[in-house]
Enzyme design. Structure first.
Site, PDB file in Angstrom:
ATOM      1  N   ASN A   9       4.728   3.540  -1.396  1.00  0.00           N
ATOM      2  CA  ASN A   9       3.651   4.262  -2.080  1.00  0.00           C
ATOM      3  C   ASN A   9       2.336   3.724  -1.524  1.00  0.00           C
ATOM      4  OD1 ASN A   9       1.850   5.430  -3.828  1.00  0.00           O
ATOM      5  ND2 ASN A   9       2.471   4.219  -5.620  1.00  0.00           N
ATOM      6  N   TRP A  10       1.709   4.546  -0.701  1.00  0.00           N
ATOM      7  CA  TRP A  10       0.468   4.088  -0.056  1.00  0.00           C
ATOM      8  C   TRP A  10      -0.735   4.177  -0.984  1.00  0.00           C
ATOM      9  CZ3 TRP A  10       0.224   6.108   5.720  1.00  0.00           C
ATOM     10  CH2 TRP A  10       1.149   5.382   6.486  1.00  0.00           C
ATOM     11  N   LYS A  11      -0.564   4.815  -2.124  1.00  0.00           N
ATOM     12  CA  LYS A  11      -1.685   5.003  -3.066  1.00  0.00           C
ATOM     13  C   LYS A  11      -2.864   5.635  -2.318  1.00  0.00           C
ATOM     14  CE  LYS A  11       0.293   1.306  -5.751  1.00  0.00           C
ATOM     15  NZ  LYS A  11       0.137   0.245  -6.727  1.00  0.00           N
ATOM     16  N   HIS A 100       3.088   7.921 -12.219  1.00  0.00           N
ATOM     17  CA  HIS A 100       2.805   6.529 -11.864  1.00  0.00           C
ATOM     18  C   HIS A 100       1.822   5.944 -12.890  1.00  0.00           C
ATOM     19  CE1 HIS A 100       1.330   3.029  -9.728  1.00  0.00           C
ATOM     20  NE2 HIS A 100       2.429   3.102  -8.990  1.00  0.00           N
ATOM     21  N   GLU A 149       8.662   0.382 -13.455  1.00  0.00           N
ATOM     22  CA  GLU A 149       7.588  -0.464 -12.953  1.00  0.00           C
ATOM     23  C   GLU A 149       6.854  -1.121 -14.118  1.00  0.00           C
ATOM     24  OE1 GLU A 149       6.398   0.897  -8.722  1.00  0.00           O
ATOM     25  OE2 GLU A 149       5.132   1.920 -10.155  1.00  0.00           O
ATOM     26  N   GLY A 155       1.040  -4.681  -8.229  1.00  0.00           N
ATOM     27  CA  GLY A 155      -0.103  -5.164  -7.459  1.00  0.00           C
ATOM     28  C   GLY A 155      -0.560  -6.564  -7.822  1.00  0.00           C
ATOM     29  N   SER A 196       5.315  -5.416  -7.033  1.00  0.00           N
ATOM     30  CA  SER A 196       5.259  -6.605  -6.175  1.00  0.00           C
ATOM     31  C   SER A 196       6.554  -6.859  -5.410  1.00  0.00           C
ATOM     32  CB  SER A 196       4.844  -7.831  -6.990  1.00  0.00           C
ATOM     33  OG  SER A 196       3.561  -7.628  -7.557  1.00  0.00           O
ATOM     34  N   GLY A 217       4.601  -0.750  -3.137  1.00  0.00           N
ATOM     35  CA  GLY A 217       3.203  -0.389  -2.921  1.00  0.00           C
ATOM     36  C   GLY A 217       2.628  -1.174  -1.761  1.00  0.00           C
ATOM     37  N   GLY A 218       1.965  -2.292  -2.076  1.00  0.00           N
ATOM     38  CA  GLY A 218       1.250  -3.095  -1.076  1.00  0.00           C
ATOM     39  C   GLY A 218       2.027  -3.370   0.204  1.00  0.00           C
TER      40      GLY A 218
HETATM   41  P1  PGA Z   1       3.018  -2.946  -5.613  1.00  0.00           P
HETATM   42  O1  PGA Z   1       2.906  -1.461  -6.195  1.00  0.00           O
HETATM   43  O2  PGA Z   1       4.268  -3.013  -4.782  1.00  0.00           O
HETATM   44  O3  PGA Z   1       1.762  -3.108  -4.780  1.00  0.00           O
HETATM   45  O4  PGA Z   1       3.063  -3.878  -6.765  1.00  0.00           O
HETATM   46  C1  PGA Z   1       4.048  -0.779  -6.653  1.00  0.00           C
HETATM   47  C2  PGA Z   1       3.649   0.572  -7.177  1.00  0.00           C
HETATM   48  O5  PGA Z   1       2.648   0.665  -7.885  1.00  0.00           O
HETATM   49  O6  PGA Z   1       4.325   1.576  -6.913  1.00  0.00           O
END
Ligand code: PGA
Length: 235
Positions: A9-11, A100, A149, A155, A196, A217-218
């Protein structure tokens, strides 16, 4: 063997040149892994503006990546300024994330609006990755994948323990099973963990019996980290 679902998920990150560079790096590293990736699904959920250029590049490089959007309009075609509808997404992508926690928190999305989004995505033939932050969140019918999540893990670098995540996901599955027993949509529903996830901890989540995948995400923003993560998932 489980059929895994690994989603990035690149947001709200990256422009077209950065996305192309990511694919170039992914391709170079992926070629070196010599990996077989048959039953598993890798999905990359990117901003709307990147869907078209990335689709072309993924096809050209023949990468084992399905594209996804990160949101869908709760309405179909029509006078809904600024909205991107399911039919438009389906021209470029197979998947969409719905619900999300960042959409709920920063954009005020509520369960009824999210249920409308699910209806629209279903009508368009999109596969859905529906996010929940606990085992009590309502999950609309027809969703093909759920991502658990926990808010404090997103994050923050503070992932939940694999054991805890497995317990909650097992409860989510049990609740869905008892609700959907007679529904044709209930088969094949995968529940993944997000929050994370890194190349170092992904395998420990995927080794848990109830966890069918991870939403990243990250760590998906860096092609090298993402390939490492995929590789660890295949071991
Ligand atoms: P993260 O994000 O891996 O950066 O914690 C996960 C997400 O929000 O899908």
């Amino acid at each position: 063997m489980k059929s895994l679902l690994i989603a990035g998920n690149w947001k709200s990150n990256k422009g077209i040149a950065e996305a192309e560079e990511w694919l170039r790096q992914f391709n170079a590293k992926w070629q070196m892994t010599n990996s077989k990736w048959e039953d598993e699904t890798v999905v990359l959920c990117v901003p709307f503006t990147l869907l078209q250029p990335m689709k072309e590049e993924i096809e050209r490089l023949r990468l084992p990546i399905a594209l996804g959007a990160q949101d869908v309009s709760p309405f179909g075609e029509g006078a809904y300024t600024g909205a991107v509808n399911g039919k438009q997404i389906k021209e470029l992508a197979e998947w969409v994330i719905i619900g999300h926690s960042e959409r709920r928190k920063y954009f005020g999305e509520t369960d009824p609006v999210l249920a409308q989004k699910v209806t629209q995505a279903k009508t368009a033939g999109l596969q859905m990755l529906y996010c929940v932050s606990d085992e009590y969140t309502v999950i609309p019918d027809g969703v093909g994948a759920v991502a658990y999540e926990p808010a404090g893990a997103i994050g923050t670098g503070k992932a939940e323990t694999p054991d805890q995540a497995n317990t909650v996901i097992a409860r989510i599955k049990a609740a869905l099973d008892s609700r959907n027993q007679s529904s044709p949509d209930s088969g094949n529903l995968r529940v993944m963990y997000g929050g994370s996830v890194t190349p170092d901890n992904a395998a420990s989540f995927l080794a848990q019996p109830a966890i069918d995948g991870v939403l990243v995400g990250g760590a998906s923003l860096d092609a090298h980290a993402f390939v490492l993560l995929l590789r660890s998932a295949m071991l």
